[in-house]
Design a protein around this motif. Sequence first.
Motif, short mmCIF file in Angstrom:
data_model
loop_
_atom_site.label_atom_id
_atom_site.label_comp_id
_atom_site.label_asym_id
_atom_site.label_seq_id
_atom_site.Cartn_x
_atom_site.Cartn_y
_atom_site.Cartn_z
N ALA A 373 0.83 -1.21 0.00
CA ALA A 373 0.00 0.00 0.00
C ALA A 373 0.86 1.26 0.00
O ALA A 373 0.54 2.24 -0.68
N LYS A 374 1.93 1.23 0.76
CA LYS A 374 2.81 2.40 0.82
C LYS A 374 3.40 2.69 -0.55
O LYS A 374 3.54 3.88 -0.95
N LYS A 376 2.07 2.38 -3.34
CA LYS A 376 1.05 3.01 -4.18
C LYS A 376 0.43 4.24 -3.52
O LYS A 376 -0.63 4.72 -3.93
N ASN A 377 1.09 4.74 -2.45
CA ASN A 377 0.64 5.94 -1.73
C ASN A 377 -0.77 5.79 -1.18
O ASN A 377 -1.56 6.75 -1.17
N ILE A 378 -1.10 4.60 -0.71
CA ILE A 378 -2.40 4.35 -0.08
C ILE A 378 -2.21 4.47 1.44
O ILE A 378 -1.32 3.81 2.00
N PRO A 379 -2.97 5.31 2.11
CA PRO A 379 -2.79 5.48 3.57
C PRO A 379 -3.14 4.20 4.34
O PRO A 379 -4.13 3.53 4.05
N VAL A 380 -2.30 3.90 5.32
CA VAL A 380 -2.49 2.72 6.17
C VAL A 380 -2.85 3.20 7.57
O VAL A 380 -2.09 3.95 8.20
N ILE A 381 -4.01 2.80 8.05
CA ILE A 381 -4.52 3.20 9.36
C ILE A 381 -4.62 1.96 10.24
O ILE A 381 -5.20 0.94 9.84
N VAL A 382 -4.05 2.04 11.44
CA VAL A 382 -4.05 0.92 12.38
C VAL A 382 -4.98 1.24 13.53
O VAL A 382 -4.91 2.33 14.12
#
Length: 472
Positions: A373-374, A376-382
Amino acid sequence: MMPDSSAKASTAPPATAAPKAQQQKARDKNSGEALEGKAQRKAEKAARRAAAVSERGKSNKPPAEAGQVREKSQARQGKEKSSGGSITSAGGGGSTSGVGNITAGSAISSLATQGTAIHGSDILDKRVGLFKHLEITRRSGTADAAKDIHPAILSLTLQFASYTVIGSSARCRATLGAFQAVIKDYRTPAGTTLSRNLTNHLSRQIDFLKTARPLSITMGNAIRWLKQEISVVSIDISDDQARESLIEKIETYIREKIEVADRVIVQSAVKQISKGDVILTFSRSAVVEQVFLEANLRGIEFSVVVVDTRPFFEGKEMVRRLSNAGLRCEYVLISGLSYVLNDITSVFLGAHAVLSNGQLYSRVGTALVAMSAKRKNIPVIVCCESIKFSNRVQLDSVTFNELGSPDDLMNISIDSAPKPGPLKNWRDLPNLKLLNILYDLTPPEYIKKIVTEVGSLPPSSVPVIIREYNSA
């Protein structure tokens, strides 16, 4: 006179030859004793070496195997004695130690046999060498349980071993519930106090729990808190009051640290979901599932892509629940991750633990999802409760981890019915080893934010929350 001298001359050589023969015999005897003594010293040295190896390998060598070593040694010694090749101790028939009675040949044989006994377990060990230091999941039973192990602990241990109860928060909640039953039935022995004896009693229950699976970070934090609460129980109150107080405190702890914390996280994380979003999640997290259900109840139109992996296929349960709630879902195995990322707008992940250096410790495969995801610049929320924060600092997933049973990898079916595949006889293949590692580490640079009950924060702020949590 001449005959007498000739007679003396004729009888002189035998007189001279006798001392020479005696001297030669003495030399032969001394030489034989020297060789015998040298061989005896060599045998004793080898015997001492064998005894030292035997002491070092005693813990690894089964008693039956030790008996076989002695029998083989005695049989070899008897064979050498019968053939005239034995080496006895100096002095003949005196009493000597057992070590002194071992011949050089039997000592070497003993060493070889013991070496096989010591290293045989390593030869048969099917774990991957790099991960041999890690604890492996064991199938626990109740046959070897001590009599003071509570039935609630016995039941929970079996559930842990069979993965009936899985997930960090679920295991912590179940463990605290079992401790409530233990405390309720606990009676303080005469001559001691509850605050002293109950801690030891709980420690025995915890040790039995660990025979199924290692404690999770959340369980470890909860156990430390409970032992601290037990240690400060006043000796001026009755045992009944102390037990009731502890049970109530455990109930409050579950409610505040897990249930209320999850509701606060859901209310905060649902704000990150917008209409038309396509959200990807990995495996199954209870709090992430609640976030999706809450967003659906609020009427937000979005879809979910659930990425799953072997051997537990936890994502199937999440897909079933979300679909029954009316959400549009897609299910894909992690091998097809790259094909579904193009339409993803954000990634929501659960956590087993968050370490002090911001590393995310979660189900194996999480790091791959976050990294993809990183890129492809997709935000990762935990989404993670603060009870899962740990003081541990870890840079890789090799130093500390948990190994699942290799037999879990034999099942090639994604249905509930197991289907053994080509690996069903893997234990019979000497060149094949199976690695079923359960967790991995996700670097903090792959994570945009961590949503907790104390607010949304970057991974670099985790030590601040840990410090506040420990000072509370």
